[in-house]
Structures are given as structure tokens and as C-alpha cells.
Enzyme design. Sequence first.
Site, PDB file in Angstrom:
ATOM      1  N   LYS A  34       4.500   2.037  15.663  1.00 19.24           N
ATOM      2  CA  LYS A  34       3.862   0.901  14.979  1.00 19.24           C
ATOM      3  C   LYS A  34       4.372  -0.429  15.534  1.00 19.24           C
ATOM      4  O   LYS A  34       5.574  -0.685  15.540  1.00 19.24           O
ATOM      5  CB  LYS A  34       4.143   1.014  13.488  1.00 19.24           C
ATOM      6  CG  LYS A  34       3.418   0.050  12.595  1.00 19.24           C
ATOM      7  CD  LYS A  34       3.629   0.475  11.133  1.00 19.24           C
ATOM      8  CE  LYS A  34       2.894  -0.405  10.153  1.00 19.24           C
ATOM      9  NZ  LYS A  34       2.959   0.161   8.774  1.00 19.24           N
ATOM     10  N   CYS A  46      -1.554   1.255  10.051  1.00 20.76           N
ATOM     11  CA  CYS A  46      -1.568   0.406   8.849  1.00 20.76           C
ATOM     12  C   CYS A  46      -1.563  -1.096   9.150  1.00 20.76           C
ATOM     13  O   CYS A  46      -2.607  -1.637   9.488  1.00 20.76           O
ATOM     14  CB  CYS A  46      -0.426   0.788   7.932  1.00 20.76           C
ATOM     15  SG  CYS A  46      -0.776   0.366   6.203  1.00 20.76           S
ATOM     16  N   GLU A  89      -0.718   7.740   7.306  1.00 22.89           N
ATOM     17  CA  GLU A  89       0.592   7.276   7.762  1.00 22.89           C
ATOM     18  C   GLU A  89       1.704   7.965   6.955  1.00 22.89           C
ATOM     19  O   GLU A  89       1.591   8.107   5.735  1.00 22.89           O
ATOM     20  CB  GLU A  89       0.649   5.762   7.527  1.00 22.89           C
ATOM     21  CG  GLU A  89       1.894   5.059   8.031  1.00 22.89           C
ATOM     22  CD  GLU A  89       1.888   3.572   7.680  1.00 22.89           C
ATOM     23  OE1 GLU A  89       1.220   3.205   6.680  1.00 22.89           O
ATOM     24  OE2 GLU A  89       2.513   2.781   8.404  1.00 22.89           O
TER      25      GLU A  89
END
Lengths: 305, 305
Positions: free
Chosen positions: B118, B157, B45
Site C-alpha cells: 500500500k 483502500c 483488504e
Amino acid sequence: MAGDRLVVGLVQMSMRPDPGENLARALDLIAKAHAAGATMVCLPELFSFRYFCQSEDAANFELAEPVPGPATQALEEVAAKLDVAVIGGVFELGAHGNYHNTAVFFDGRRGYLGKYRKMHIPDDPVFGYREKYYFTSGDLDIRPFRSSRGACGVMLCWDQWFPEAARLAALKGAQILIYPTAIGWHPDDSPEVRARQSEAWELMQRSHGIANGCFVIAVNRVGFEPAPGGSGGIGFWGGSFASAPDGRVLARASAESDEVLIAEFDLAAVERCRVEWPFLRDRRVDAYAGLQERYLADDENASGG
Amino acid sequence: MAGDRLVVGLVQMSMRPDPGENLARALDLIAKAHAAGATMVCLPELFSFRYFCQSEDAANFELAEPVPGPATQALEEVAAKLDVAVIGGVFELGAHGNYHNTAVFFDGRRGYLGKYRKMHIPDDPVFGYREKYYFTSGDLDIRPFRSSRGACGVMLCWDQWFPEAARLAALKGAQILIYPTAIGWHPDDSPEVRARQSEAWELMQRSHGIANGCFVIAVNRVGFEPAPGGSGGIGFWGGSFASAPDGRVLARASAESDEVLIAEFDLAAVERCRVEWPFLRDRRVDAYAGLQERYLADDENASGG
């Protein structure tokens, strides 16, 4: 914070052919867990029977009983006598030709809190879990029992592979996820396959605890039960365990032995863990409509641009 | 079944203060993974930056770039030159004041397949993940990239803690779940806490693979990055790994070192695993409406009777 302290007893047992003998042994093991300090005791799925779902045999429907019935009344009595919460699984004779794989919850002297009917039903002819023949899919939703020992989301065996089930229990307030279980190995499984399967089983349930900030209790049976009238059978892998909201295993039973496993929970850890790992805060509920679908068509290039 | 064989490269790297240097190193490491046989390579990331979200600083918004932009163009070029699929994460300058934590997918010579923004955004002032200040929550849904290497559900994540995200990717056809990541320990964490956290992190992602019958790739950064202008910082814990649909870890990197980790997938295992463990068959989609809610009121006695 003594009010947050909970001692649980996990009764990992092997089953004999005679249901009456299994029930008597279960009552003894509940008393043993109570004597060891437990104020809540969990039995394995369908604890009074050999796992009859290895075959499809209409005669097995005679094993079913209503709720309340003789087995659940025996649990209710021991729960009240010892003032210990008891979770047990029965083959429920339901209404109008529906039979269920059911768990009941007795909250000590407070008595019967309700029942849960297994929502996710397996059918596996190779390994011998032919449950779709016997059990109607559960119709009571997933909802924690608000016991004097804490809010307990009770599910059953195959449910343990479904993150949706654990999540629904947590969204309704569960602090503890409880999985009475009957799962084991095929006699032909290699040691490597055995390790992989039981590890995946434990891992999945610990993951539900982490994702939801809950304690987890999984109670399995143990011992080899031959397949009726044939070769094969299931060697139930035991491995009953309890884990904390951060995923730590607090206690774990062996793969071979009858055992009363004791674990201690500090229920205040549920909220502490949810502050440190605030997953419930950050769920994207606006984007989850697709979870109600069996599968989703994919617009191949929609994520481009 | 050579068509089902996929060799993936996981680039676990430490980040320097200079973004240009990180980009150049990433391109080198992609080439190294390619030389080792990988036809798909994943970067961590926000791979071109020190993890700037340790503090809330308006100056950091200058690091953002549009997609396409200089960093993604460099990835596109190396992907085309080597004909290797590349997944990389960028700080995306979006439209009208919206900034995103974004992953891009380049399918070798086939070029750009799209981006993912995300969906689940953390905010943790104690451990230094202050992402809600920088990133608008993703608005492109979770949807696999249909690459020539397989259907890849890319998440980022914090997404890795949410079973809903993995499930949506699988329901749309993902065979591989990919998690570029930046996660680590606080300097004050004890060895016991460190082990518990990184184990929970790995366990959660393996559980998504099992629940959905998918391969999993998690690529983390490594190395200590001090907190800007203060004490503390984050020691990124590495531990990049790949796991199989049955949950087995196929390859795992160290906690300390830059590393190009290679893993080999047999994509036919996805369907084999889903036949053996048919969780997708047995989902109770009729009972999952509550998953779209933030929490659910509980009718205390509704499960009684």
C-alpha cells in the site's frame, strides 16, 4: 464567517447563429444572475458562437478576436458596472498564427485578472468536436485566479476529464474548479447512451472536487445545433451544476432549458474537508515521476519477490 | 472474442475475532465464487483480521507474517487447486522492522505473480484508521500484475482516493483497477453523512475507471467491529462493486451482508473505450512536472497579459 460565503451564478444558455445576439443575451443573463444575488458568474465555453468546431472550415478563423477585444471588453464593462466577477470563453486570436480556446476572468471592479488557454484539446470527427484544427494547445499553464471571490482554477471542457489538470490547480491554491463547457449528444445516441455519457461527465468533475477538496462549477450550453451543411449535429446536454468539496451536488440545471442557476458556497468548507479527508497530506510525490510520461514500460516481474 | 471474457468474483465478508476462522471462510467463499463461474476472485483488504488499526497497540504487530507465509500459502493452494486467480491482503512482516499493508496475486496454476505494498497510508484518529502506526509506506511502486486473466493494477483502500495511483497503473498497461478495501461509518454518522461518504467512495473509483479506460473492482468488508476496549467502532459499509471503462456500475453488493458478487467483463471494451474517449492521447505530459510537488507556489499575476 460571512467572508466565506459566495453566491455563484451559472449561465446555461443556447446559442443563436448571430454572435452579437449571443453576446447581448449573455450580458442580460449576467445581470439576471447578479439580481439573484450572485457575485461571480460563469458563462459556457465559447459563449458567443454556435459551436463551430463541428466542421473544419477555414472561414471560421475570422471569428477570432484578440484579448482584449470587443467581446472581452463587453464582459469587462458589465463586470465593473455590476461589480460582479465574470468568467467567459472566447476564440482568441493569439500571436503569429496561433489561435486559442481561451477563458478570461474579470474580478468585478478590480478588472482583468488574466486568461487561461485550454490545455487539453479534443478531436472527435464522429461526435463533431474537431478542435485540434482550430486551437493551439494552451501555453499558460493551469493556475488559479486569485480573485476577491476566492481562488478559482479555470479550465475548459475537455480539461474536465483530466485529473492532472484539477490537481495542478489545487496544488497552486485553487478553492474552486471552474469548467466552462460545450458538450452534448449525437442525434443517434440512444437514451441509455445519453444517460451514461452525461453521468460520466458529471461524475468526473465531482471526483476532481473530492480528490482536491474543492468546490466545482461546470457550465454547459444547451439546445440542438445542426452540423453545418450536413446531417447530424449536437444536442448540448445542459446539466450545468455546482458541487461541494465532499462531492455533493449543490445545484443542477435541466438538460433542455436556458437557465440561470444559483448556488451558494461556504468557502471555509475547503479547509474543513481537507482536514477530514487529508488526501493532499498523503500524496506520494516521491513515486509520481512517471506521470510526466506518455506511457510506461512495465518490467513484467519487477513486483515479484 | 471469448478470450476477452472475464468473470470476476468479489468476496464481501464480515470478519470474526479469530484469524484462522476468517481464513477458512475466505477459502470457502473463493470456492463459492469459482463454482459461480469466476476465474478471478478478490478478497477485502487484511481479510484475515478484524480491522486492528482502530487502535495503536504494539501487540498487534504479532499478527504480521512474511510473504510467503501461512496465509498466503493457503491462498496459493486454493488458487492452484481451482485454477482461479486470487487477490488477497495480508499484514506483511517485511525486512528490518518494516511492516506493510500488502496485497498478493496468485494466478491460478501459474502461481505467485508478486505483491503490492500500500502506497498511500491513512491516519484518522476520529474515525479509527490509524494505519501510519503500523505500516511503512509502500516501496514497490504501482504496477499491474500481468495475469492470464488480464493486466491487473492492484491498489489498497486509501489508494482509491488518489488519481495518481490509478493513472500510474494505467500508464503501465492495467486493464483492471482492483481495490481491496476496509472502509466504514462511525456509529455517530447520520444517515445523510453515511450516504454522502459511501457515494463519494464509489464515485472516486468509478472516476479512475473513466479517466483511464479501465474496469474497476472494489471489494469492501461488511459488519460492525467495535473499537478495542472502548466506545465506538466501525460499521463497514460493504457496497463492493465492479464498473466498466465508461463508468457504468456492472454489479454492486449490499451494505449489510456477506456476499459473493459476480461480474462479467468484456476486456475488449478497454481499447474500444480508449478510442471513443482518447484521454490518454491528449495528456499534456509537458505540463505535468508540478505533480511531483507537495504544493506549488503561485506567481499571482503570471497568467495575466
